[in-house]
Design an enzyme around this catalytic site. Sequence first.
Site, short mmCIF file in Angstrom:
data_model
loop_
_atom_site.label_atom_id
_atom_site.label_comp_id
_atom_site.label_asym_id
_atom_site.label_seq_id
_atom_site.Cartn_x
_atom_site.Cartn_y
_atom_site.Cartn_z
N ASP A 1 0.72 -1.26 0.00
CA ASP A 1 0.04 0.00 -0.06
C ASP A 1 0.93 1.45 -0.09
O ASP A 1 0.34 2.20 0.64
CB ASP A 1 -1.12 -0.14 1.27
CG ASP A 1 -1.60 -1.20 1.27
OD1 ASP A 1 -2.34 -1.74 0.35
OD2 ASP A 1 -1.83 -1.86 2.36
N GLU A 2 2.04 1.27 -0.62
CA GLU A 2 2.80 2.40 -0.55
C GLU A 2 2.51 3.34 -1.91
O GLU A 2 2.96 4.40 -1.84
CB GLU A 2 4.28 2.03 -1.02
CG GLU A 2 4.95 1.20 0.04
CD GLU A 2 4.73 -0.28 -0.18
OE1 GLU A 2 4.03 -0.76 -0.99
OE2 GLU A 2 5.36 -1.27 0.78
N LYS B 1 2.06 1.83 -5.19
CA LYS B 1 2.65 1.37 -6.31
C LYS B 1 1.75 1.75 -7.53
O LYS B 1 2.38 1.76 -8.75
CB LYS B 1 3.25 -0.08 -6.08
CG LYS B 1 4.02 -0.29 -5.12
CD LYS B 1 4.15 -1.72 -5.08
CE LYS B 1 3.12 -2.52 -4.51
NZ LYS B 1 2.71 -2.42 -3.07
N GLY B 2 0.59 1.63 -7.37
CA GLY B 2 -0.37 1.54 -8.60
C GLY B 2 -0.22 2.82 -9.10
O GLY B 2 -0.22 2.87 -10.61
N GLY C 1 -4.33 -4.80 -4.35
CA GLY C 1 -5.26 -4.08 -4.88
C GLY C 1 -5.07 -2.63 -5.44
O GLY C 1 -4.22 -2.04 -4.54
N HIS C 2 -5.39 -2.11 -6.52
CA HIS C 2 -5.15 -0.90 -6.75
C HIS C 2 -6.29 -0.37 -7.89
O HIS C 2 -6.64 -0.98 -8.49
CB HIS C 2 -3.67 -0.40 -6.90
CG HIS C 2 -3.03 -1.38 -7.99
ND1 HIS C 2 -1.82 -2.33 -7.73
CD2 HIS C 2 -3.36 -1.57 -9.31
CE1 HIS C 2 -1.75 -2.65 -8.72
NE2 HIS C 2 -2.58 -2.55 -9.68
N THR D 1 -5.87 -11.89 4.01
CA THR D 1 -6.80 -11.31 3.15
C THR D 1 -8.07 -12.36 2.96
O THR D 1 -9.11 -12.04 2.24
CB THR D 1 -6.41 -10.91 1.73
OG1 THR D 1 -6.07 -11.89 1.14
CG2 THR D 1 -5.37 -9.83 1.86
N GLN E 1 2.25 -6.13 -2.90
CA GLN E 1 2.38 -6.34 -1.42
C GLN E 1 3.65 -5.26 -1.23
O GLN E 1 4.13 -4.37 -1.85
CB GLN E 1 2.44 -7.83 -0.91
CG GLN E 1 1.17 -8.27 -0.85
CD GLN E 1 0.89 -8.80 -1.99
OE1 GLN E 1 1.87 -9.75 -2.67
NE2 GLN E 1 -0.40 -8.97 -2.43
N THR F 1 2.81 -12.46 3.62
CA THR F 1 2.35 -13.14 2.85
C THR F 1 3.14 -14.43 2.25
O THR F 1 4.19 -14.62 2.85
CB THR F 1 1.75 -12.20 1.40
OG1 THR F 1 0.81 -12.91 0.77
CG2 THR F 1 3.18 -11.79 0.79
N ARG G 1 -6.16 0.49 7.91
CA ARG G 1 -4.50 0.12 7.83
C ARG G 1 -4.00 0.97 9.07
O ARG G 1 -4.45 2.02 9.31
CB ARG G 1 -3.84 0.86 6.56
CG ARG G 1 -4.23 -0.02 5.45
CD ARG G 1 -3.41 0.65 4.30
NE ARG G 1 -4.12 0.18 2.95
CZ ARG G 1 -4.34 0.86 1.83
NH1 ARG G 1 -4.20 2.42 1.90
NH2 ARG G 1 -4.86 0.35 0.95
N ASP H 1 1.98 14.47 0.86
CA ASP H 1 1.03 15.67 1.14
C ASP H 1 0.30 15.28 2.48
O ASP H 1 -0.29 16.24 2.99
CB ASP H 1 0.04 15.80 -0.09
CG ASP H 1 -0.45 14.51 -0.32
OD1 ASP H 1 0.31 13.38 -0.85
OD2 ASP H 1 -1.80 14.17 -0.39
#
Length: 434
Positions: free
Chosen positions: A13-14, A16-17, A40-41, A128, A224, A239, A305, A333
């Site tokens: 969740d950094e 990446k998408g 997921g993205h 998950t 991940q 994972t 999260r 931001d």
Amino acid sequence: MPSLAVIGSQWGDEGKGKIIDYLDEEADLIVRFQGGNNAGHTIVVGDKVFKLHGLPSGVVRPGKLAVIGNGTVVNIEELLQEIEQVESVGGSIEGLRISDRAALIMNYHKKLDGAEEKYRGNKPVGTTKKGIGPAYQDKIARIGFRAGDLLEEDTLKEKISLLIPYKKDLMNMLGAEGCSCTNESLLEKMTGWGEKIGKYICDTGVLINEALDEGKKVMLEGAQGAMLDIDHGTYPYVTSSSTVGGGICSGSGIAPNRLTGCLGVVKAYTTRVGEGPFVTELHGEEEEILQKKGGEFGVTTGRGRRCGWLDLVVVNHAKTLCGFTSLAITKLDVLNDYETLPVCTEYEIDGKRTKYFPGSIKNLEKAKPIYTELKGWKGWDDTEALVKGGYDALPDEMKTYIEFIEKNTGVPADLISVGADRDQTINRKADWWN
Ligand code: IMP
């Protein structure tokens, strides 16, 4: 033969998408090499919104090949639903290719995922529940289905007759919700999958290597993050795949010397989903503020999260394991409202300082973060200035924060992201493919 991998340097969740979407315009192939639809993205292309889990992000770009590599686990039923969703908003999956060697996630894997969690008592992994672990277990135990099996009726029949009685017994034993399928109904279902998806199944290793031979640009899309790696992460709270540098090669079928660049994505603070140690975690109101400001709720599970300060012990562990050549720093931001920003550079464990991430969960649980307090850029939210002025127009405190990360990791922060939109990005590198 340029190749560029994009890997999360924390617990996923950094962002990446967004980064992949920003950089993949020039790529010819985009390859997923590990994980499954636990990822997921959301990708926004014009007025179209795509919510992807198992499909590589490149699938939404016309003219590119989007590859699900051999190191992944694929739930065909859920992939078909995802394809339908992409097509319903005007997307096309013509460029999709699925490795014949990719392992399949079956319904019983999902059921076993839940049942196994129960057996972990008060120490669940917090998976998950997508069946990822049980599907990889079967791959390693050499009793799993592979995508290529869908094209061979004899292989399917053979495997079904061996596996189904075994899985039914196992589910009974573990008290998992039963499975009503028979050998015949499963064969019919899987043959149907082959008919629907068979044209996309091929030897993707050959495809990727030939593309590299021809000088095409290959982007390798990590899912991940490094800290969820099965070997090097916070085991057992990880994972079941290899999320670090080594996983790129084994999961896509290319040799290490074909990797030319590796971009580590670093969120400006830290989050993790599920259980497991988290040295810089915030609690109570402090955590809630960061969670809300950052919109830190899972795309796959909707779970909130856990949030905390930036931990460079983590990022440096990831750097060592992945060989980052550049960093992308995201969500700066979100930190707009802070007077000071603590950044962790070392841990103290039993009175001793270390900059190395420990393997022992017990030691991690004892670890205290050693922080350097940096000045925040409170009140700065001028993204328009950013678009116009680039890096130089950033507030000095933000530049100091970025440069602190660069100095402590030894890796240049070549991409800076201060918002979800593509134009809220500063690109400090002229050519990503050389
Ligand atoms: P699994 O991958 O479903 O087995 O879950 C194992 C651990 O990895 C859990 O803590 C999950 O929350 C975490 N995890 C799996 N996929 C992701 C992801 O895409 N982002 C963040 N955490 C993830």
